[in-house]
Scaffold this motif. Structure first.
Motif, PDB file in Angstrom:
ATOM      1  N   LEU A   1       0.872  -1.170   0.000  1.00  0.00           N
ATOM      2  CA  LEU A   1       0.000   0.000   0.000  1.00  0.00           C
ATOM      3  C   LEU A   1       0.912   1.224   0.000  1.00  0.00           C
ATOM      4  O   LEU A   1       1.508   1.578   1.006  1.00  0.00           O
ATOM      5  CB  LEU A   1      -0.916  -0.019   1.218  1.00  0.00           C
ATOM      6  CG  LEU A   1      -1.741  -1.312   1.381  1.00  0.00           C
ATOM      7  CD1 LEU A   1      -2.587  -1.258   2.646  1.00  0.00           C
ATOM      8  CD2 LEU A   1      -2.608  -1.562   0.158  1.00  0.00           C
TER       9      LEU A   1
ATOM     10  N   THR B   1       2.063   5.176  -0.725  1.00  0.00           N
ATOM     11  CA  THR B   1       1.592   6.561  -0.691  1.00  0.00           C
ATOM     12  C   THR B   1       2.665   7.456  -1.285  1.00  0.00           C
ATOM     13  O   THR B   1       3.832   7.418  -0.867  1.00  0.00           O
ATOM     14  CB  THR B   1       1.295   7.017   0.744  1.00  0.00           C
ATOM     15  OG1 THR B   1       0.342   6.124   1.341  1.00  0.00           O
ATOM     16  CG2 THR B   1       0.714   8.428   0.743  1.00  0.00           C
TER      17      THR B   1
ATOM     18  N   ASN C   1      -1.523  10.860  -3.294  1.00  0.00           N
ATOM     19  CA  ASN C   1      -1.774   9.761  -4.229  1.00  0.00           C
ATOM     20  C   ASN C   1      -1.447   8.411  -3.593  1.00  0.00           C
ATOM     21  O   ASN C   1      -0.322   8.188  -3.139  1.00  0.00           O
ATOM     22  CB  ASN C   1      -0.928   9.933  -5.491  1.00  0.00           C
ATOM     23  CG  ASN C   1      -1.303  11.176  -6.267  1.00  0.00           C
ATOM     24  OD1 ASN C   1      -2.440  11.342  -6.665  1.00  0.00           O
ATOM     25  ND2 ASN C   1      -0.343  12.064  -6.453  1.00  0.00           N
ATOM     26  N   GLY C   2      -2.430   7.514  -3.572  1.00  0.00           N
ATOM     27  CA  GLY C   2      -2.208   6.148  -3.127  1.00  0.00           C
ATOM     28  C   GLY C   2      -2.120   5.209  -4.315  1.00  0.00           C
ATOM     29  O   GLY C   2      -2.702   5.472  -5.376  1.00  0.00           O
TER      30      GLY C   2
ATOM     31  N   TYR D   1      -7.443   1.385   4.887  1.00  0.00           N
ATOM     32  CA  TYR D   1      -6.140   1.975   5.193  1.00  0.00           C
ATOM     33  C   TYR D   1      -6.045   3.389   4.628  1.00  0.00           C
ATOM     34  O   TYR D   1      -5.614   4.329   5.318  1.00  0.00           O
ATOM     35  CB  TYR D   1      -5.041   1.086   4.619  1.00  0.00           C
ATOM     36  CG  TYR D   1      -3.662   1.692   4.645  1.00  0.00           C
ATOM     37  CD1 TYR D   1      -2.875   1.629   5.789  1.00  0.00           C
ATOM     38  CD2 TYR D   1      -3.134   2.325   3.512  1.00  0.00           C
ATOM     39  CE1 TYR D   1      -1.600   2.187   5.816  1.00  0.00           C
ATOM     40  CE2 TYR D   1      -1.870   2.883   3.533  1.00  0.00           C
ATOM     41  CZ  TYR D   1      -1.110   2.815   4.686  1.00  0.00           C
ATOM     42  OH  TYR D   1       0.144   3.374   4.700  1.00  0.00           O
ATOM     43  N   TYR D   2      -6.448   3.557   3.388  1.00  0.00           N
ATOM     44  CA  TYR D   2      -6.347   4.874   2.761  1.00  0.00           C
ATOM     45  C   TYR D   2      -7.403   5.844   3.289  1.00  0.00           C
ATOM     46  O   TYR D   2      -7.142   7.046   3.406  1.00  0.00           O
ATOM     47  CB  TYR D   2      -6.443   4.744   1.244  1.00  0.00           C
ATOM     48  CG  TYR D   2      -5.189   4.179   0.617  1.00  0.00           C
ATOM     49  CD1 TYR D   2      -3.986   4.864   0.682  1.00  0.00           C
ATOM     50  CD2 TYR D   2      -5.205   2.947  -0.033  1.00  0.00           C
ATOM     51  CE1 TYR D   2      -2.827   4.347   0.113  1.00  0.00           C
ATOM     52  CE2 TYR D   2      -4.054   2.414  -0.598  1.00  0.00           C
ATOM     53  CZ  TYR D   2      -2.870   3.119  -0.525  1.00  0.00           C
ATOM     54  OH  TYR D   2      -1.723   2.604  -1.070  1.00  0.00           O
ATOM     55  N   ARG D   3      -8.577   5.360   3.605  1.00  0.00           N
ATOM     56  CA  ARG D   3      -9.605   6.244   4.182  1.00  0.00           C
ATOM     57  C   ARG D   3      -9.116   6.848   5.500  1.00  0.00           C
ATOM     58  O   ARG D   3      -9.422   7.999   5.826  1.00  0.00           O
ATOM     59  CB  ARG D   3     -10.895   5.465   4.436  1.00  0.00           C
ATOM     60  CG  ARG D   3     -11.711   5.145   3.198  1.00  0.00           C
ATOM     61  CD  ARG D   3     -13.030   4.484   3.611  1.00  0.00           C
ATOM     62  NE  ARG D   3     -13.737   3.907   2.490  1.00  0.00           N
ATOM     63  CZ  ARG D   3     -14.535   4.577   1.671  1.00  0.00           C
ATOM     64  NH1 ARG D   3     -14.712   5.885   1.868  1.00  0.00           N
ATOM     65  NH2 ARG D   3     -15.144   3.965   0.676  1.00  0.00           N
TER      66      ARG D   3
ATOM     67  N   ASP E   1      -6.162   7.698   6.272  1.00  0.00           N
ATOM     68  CA  ASP E   1      -5.144   8.717   6.023  1.00  0.00           C
ATOM     69  C   ASP E   1      -5.793   9.843   5.236  1.00  0.00           C
ATOM     70  O   ASP E   1      -5.895   9.789   4.013  1.00  0.00           O
ATOM     71  CB  ASP E   1      -3.969   8.116   5.253  1.00  0.00           C
ATOM     72  CG  ASP E   1      -2.831   9.109   5.057  1.00  0.00           C
ATOM     73  OD1 ASP E   1      -3.007  10.303   5.372  1.00  0.00           O
ATOM     74  OD2 ASP E   1      -1.762   8.693   4.565  1.00  0.00           O
TER      75      ASP E   1
ATOM     76  N   VAL F   1      -4.561  11.380   1.891  1.00  0.00           N
ATOM     77  CA  VAL F   1      -4.714  10.681   0.612  1.00  0.00           C
ATOM     78  C   VAL F   1      -6.078  11.024   0.020  1.00  0.00           C
ATOM     79  O   VAL F   1      -7.120  10.797   0.638  1.00  0.00           O
ATOM     80  CB  VAL F   1      -4.589   9.156   0.796  1.00  0.00           C
ATOM     81  CG1 VAL F   1      -4.906   8.429  -0.512  1.00  0.00           C
ATOM     82  CG2 VAL F   1      -3.194   8.787   1.280  1.00  0.00           C
TER      83      VAL F   1
ATOM     84  N   VAL G   1      -6.704   7.067  -5.035  1.00  0.00           N
ATOM     85  CA  VAL G   1      -5.971   5.807  -4.992  1.00  0.00           C
ATOM     86  C   VAL G   1      -6.141   5.092  -6.326  1.00  0.00           C
ATOM     87  O   VAL G   1      -7.249   5.059  -6.890  1.00  0.00           O
ATOM     88  CB  VAL G   1      -6.484   4.893  -3.854  1.00  0.00           C
ATOM     89  CG1 VAL G   1      -5.724   3.563  -3.850  1.00  0.00           C
ATOM     90  CG2 VAL G   1      -6.364   5.593  -2.501  1.00  0.00           C
TER      91      VAL G   1
ATOM     92  N   ARG H   1     -11.508  10.408  -2.988  1.00  0.00           N
ATOM     93  CA  ARG H   1     -12.163  10.759  -1.726  1.00  0.00           C
ATOM     94  C   ARG H   1     -13.262  11.789  -1.968  1.00  0.00           C
ATOM     95  O   ARG H   1     -13.025  12.796  -2.632  1.00  0.00           O
ATOM     96  CB  ARG H   1     -11.139  11.301  -0.723  1.00  0.00           C
ATOM     97  CG  ARG H   1     -11.718  11.540   0.677  1.00  0.00           C
ATOM     98  CD  ARG H   1     -10.655  12.112   1.598  1.00  0.00           C
ATOM     99  NE  ARG H   1      -9.540  11.197   1.797  1.00  0.00           N
ATOM    100  CZ  ARG H   1      -9.528  10.212   2.693  1.00  0.00           C
ATOM    101  NH1 ARG H   1     -10.584  10.005   3.459  1.00  0.00           N
ATOM    102  NH2 ARG H   1      -8.446   9.433   2.816  1.00  0.00           N
TER     103      ARG H   1
END
Length: 271
Positions: A38, A40, A45-46, A71-73, A75, A78, A81, A265
């Motif tokens: 994963l 970043t 940008n993921g 995981y990205y939500r 952070d 970010v 993705v 997002r």
């Protein structure tokens, strides 16, 4: 049989050299979750990468996708993705799981690979057209504006800024253009992949009125020559159906397909 052997050899080189660590180059953070990296990058940008999913079944694939997006939500830095699927992978239920979690697919593209030596043979340019490597800010801004116009995208200083930062790092990336009467008519990027025998060619764009005259092929040949000077023996690219036939004529082989899935997002109303 020989053609199948070449295809298999190129695809194996792609899987071994151009996935996982190669795709995480330049990242500001990398987390490991099972077979997934994963990644970043700067700018929010993921990117999700992996060599394979280890024989995961439909339920296990769904769990991997859910874990990645959670995981990205978490952070909030970010904002978008990319999960880049490959047509030759065994990933049961992956497209459905991605879309269930808010990812939207881009059009499929062809994964193209070829020997740099074959691509490097010079191509004659039309009268008045010259090739040039660009490094100055004004030139990079003009190149990005042309590419945005050709692709039908809004002009973005963010893209030009990212390229200028890359140039300041001197990481091997090169920007090449074809010009006629001082105007950029075609452009493309060369990306040597550190620790591999590959260099990528990306961002190819040619103004409609200049297409079909060998300019993009000449630009490809010049980038292949530069790749050889760096010790790179293979060229790779993800191509649209418009550029695929041009790359095939230059000597690249379609080894698989890729479909990028993108998550963005959503900003709450009023923010």
């Amino acid at each position: 049989m020989i053609e199948n052997d070449v295809h298999a050899r190129l695809l194996a080189a792609y899987d071994e050299q151009l996935r996982t660590d190669a795709e995480a180059s330049g990242a500001i953070n990398v987390a490991v979750h099972g077979p997934l990296l994963l990644v970043t990058f700067a700018g929010g940008n993921g990117f999700v990468t992996y060599r394979n999913l280890g024989g995961a079944d439909v339920d296990a694939v769904r769990q991997l996708v859910t874990a990645a997006i959670e995981y990205y939500r978490a952070d909030t830095a970010v904002t978008r993705v990319e999960w880049k699927t490959r047509g030759h992978d065994r990933t049961p239920g992956l497209p459905e799981a991605l879309q269930e979690n808010g990812f939207v697919p881009d059009p499929p593209e062809s994964i193209m690979i070829g020997e740099a030596e074959l691509l490097s043979r010079p191509v004659a340019l039309p009268d008045g057209v010259t090739l040039r490597q660009m490094t100055d800010e004004a030139d990079v801004l003009a190149m990005c504006a042309m590419q945005a116009e050709v692709f039908g995208d809004p002009t973005s200083d963010h893209i030009a800024g990212a390229l200028l930062r890359r140039l300041s790092l001197d990481d091997g990336m090169e920007l090449w253009v074809a010009e006629a009467d001082g105007r950029i008519v075609s452009a493309g990027r060369l990306e040597p992949v550190q620790g591999t025998t590959f260099a990528g060619i990306w961002g190819g764009a040619t103004r409609p009125e200049w297409r079909g005259r060998g300019i993009y092929r000449a630009l490809t040949a010049r980038r292949a020559q530069s790749a050889l000077s760096m010790g790179k023996t293979f060229i790779h690219s993800d191509s649209t159906e418009f550029s695929r036939p041009i790359l095939e004529r230059s000597g690249l082989v379609k080894v698989s397909t890729t479909t990028p899935y993108r998550w963005v997002r959503q900003t709450p109303p009023g923010d």
